[in-house]
Design a protein around this motif. Structure first.
Motif, short mmCIF file in Angstrom:
data_model
loop_
_atom_site.label_atom_id
_atom_site.label_comp_id
_atom_site.label_asym_id
_atom_site.label_seq_id
_atom_site.Cartn_x
_atom_site.Cartn_y
_atom_site.Cartn_z
N GLY A 76 35.30 32.44 34.27
CA GLY A 76 36.84 32.13 34.28
C GLY A 76 37.22 30.91 33.87
O GLY A 76 38.19 30.93 33.08
N ILE A 112 47.38 34.03 37.02
CA ILE A 112 46.30 34.37 37.04
C ILE A 112 46.03 35.03 38.38
O ILE A 112 45.36 36.09 38.40
CB ILE A 112 45.23 32.96 37.14
CG1 ILE A 112 45.27 32.35 35.41
CG2 ILE A 112 43.70 33.27 37.35
CD1 ILE A 112 44.69 31.00 35.25
N ILE A 113 46.23 34.59 39.52
CA ILE A 113 46.02 35.32 40.74
C ILE A 113 46.69 36.66 40.77
O ILE A 113 46.00 37.68 41.41
CB ILE A 113 46.31 34.35 41.97
CG1 ILE A 113 45.62 33.24 41.98
CG2 ILE A 113 46.17 35.26 43.36
CD1 ILE A 113 46.02 31.91 43.19
N VAL A 130 44.68 39.03 38.46
CA VAL A 130 43.23 39.43 39.02
C VAL A 130 43.49 40.20 40.24
O VAL A 130 42.74 41.27 40.27
CB VAL A 130 42.50 38.22 39.22
CG1 VAL A 130 41.13 38.61 40.01
CG2 VAL A 130 42.05 37.42 38.08
N TYR A 131 44.30 39.78 41.33
CA TYR A 131 44.57 40.44 42.26
C TYR A 131 45.27 41.95 41.99
O TYR A 131 44.29 43.04 42.54
CB TYR A 131 45.63 39.94 43.32
CG TYR A 131 45.67 40.60 44.47
CD1 TYR A 131 45.04 40.52 45.69
CD2 TYR A 131 47.07 41.34 44.73
CE1 TYR A 131 45.20 41.31 46.68
CE2 TYR A 131 47.50 42.33 45.62
CZ TYR A 131 46.48 42.17 46.68
OH TYR A 131 46.84 42.75 47.96
N GLY A 155 43.29 39.23 34.07
CA GLY A 155 43.49 40.06 35.31
C GLY A 155 42.32 41.09 35.32
O GLY A 155 41.61 41.53 35.87
N GLY A 206 38.75 39.86 34.92
CA GLY A 206 38.38 39.32 36.23
C GLY A 206 38.37 40.47 37.26
O GLY A 206 37.30 39.99 38.05
N GLN A 211 37.29 36.79 42.67
CA GLN A 211 37.82 35.63 43.44
C GLN A 211 37.30 34.45 42.66
O GLN A 211 38.23 33.43 42.48
CB GLN A 211 37.49 35.56 44.76
CG GLN A 211 38.19 36.70 45.79
CD GLN A 211 37.45 38.00 45.55
OE1 GLN A 211 36.27 37.97 45.00
NE2 GLN A 211 38.09 39.01 46.27
N ALA A 243 38.98 33.93 39.16
CA ALA A 243 40.12 33.50 39.20
C ALA A 243 40.02 31.90 39.63
O ALA A 243 40.92 31.36 38.96
CB ALA A 243 40.84 34.26 40.39
N CYS A 267 41.67 29.13 37.11
CA CYS A 267 42.61 28.26 37.73
C CYS A 267 41.94 26.60 37.42
O CYS A 267 43.22 25.81 36.94
CB CYS A 267 42.99 28.34 39.21
SG CYS A 267 43.80 29.81 39.68
#
Length: 200
Positions: free
Chosen positions: A7, A50-51, A54-55, A133, A136, A143, A146, A150
């Motif tokens: 990441g 980013i979150i 990936v989510y 994403g 990831g 997690q 990500a 970050c």
């Protein structure tokens, strides 16, 4: 930890390659803008995207497992394409941050303009949301991937704002950007190789 370091590496590679945002941050920092607010706005937008990327990709993978090979091949092709672009820039010596002169504004104006540049830049969505994403979601620990991406964003923007006078001289050098682009190409190809291992 492999996901975490992947990441960081991929996050930094993609962030450094997005020129428009870096030029803006560097020029504002040199103009004496509120560097803390500037870094915070960039980090906020990056972390959010980013979150989200990936989510969303992880949820899609869970709901539609058959899409995983497509995510993998798509990610590999995109990484190879970006690596090729970086390698070509390194060969041509066509990179370099030539920060334009800028006027310092109130921190609220700076933050608003920074968020607009971040969220209205189509490359941000392609690189940060779609590519980061999808890659990831394929990691052993999405997690941690990500989180690593970050951390990469935090490192880059704090460095860019805190050390802007020194970095301006470094990042304006074509030779140093050739080195940057060469390293980015190698990292992106390594990530593509890693992705292929998921399906072989």
């Amino acid at each position: 930890m492999l996901s975490f370091f992947s990441g960081i590496m991929l996050g930094l590679s993609l962030i450094i390659a997005i020129g428009a945002q870096n030029i803006w941050v560097l020029s504002q920092s040199m103009a004496g803008a509120n560097r803390l607010a500037l870094a915070a706005a960039c980090i906020f937008s990056d972390v959010l995207l980013i979150i989200l990327g990936v989510y969303a990709a992880n949820e899609i993978k869970e709901l539609l497992p058959a899409i995983t090979p497509w995510l993998t091949y798509g990610g590999v092709l995109m990484l190879i394409y970006l690596a090729g672009g970086a390698a070509y820039r390194a060969y041509q010596g066509s990179s370099g941050l030539n920060a334009a002169k800028a006027n310092a504004h109130h921190w609220k104006v700076t933050v608003t303009q920074t968020l607009m540049i971040s969220f209205l830049n189509p490359h941000v969505y392609l690189d940060t949301v779609v590519l980061l994403g999808s890659i990831g979601a394929l990691q052993p620990s999405p997690q941690m991937f990500a989180f690593g991406a970050c951390i990469g964003s935090i490192i880059w923007f704090i460095t860019l704002t805190a050390f802007s006078p020194t970095l301006k001289r470094w990042l304006s050098s074509t030779t140093k950007w050739r080195i940057f682009d060469s390293l980015i190409a190698i990292i992106l190809l390594f990530m593509a190789y890693q992705l292929l291992n998921f399906i072989h």
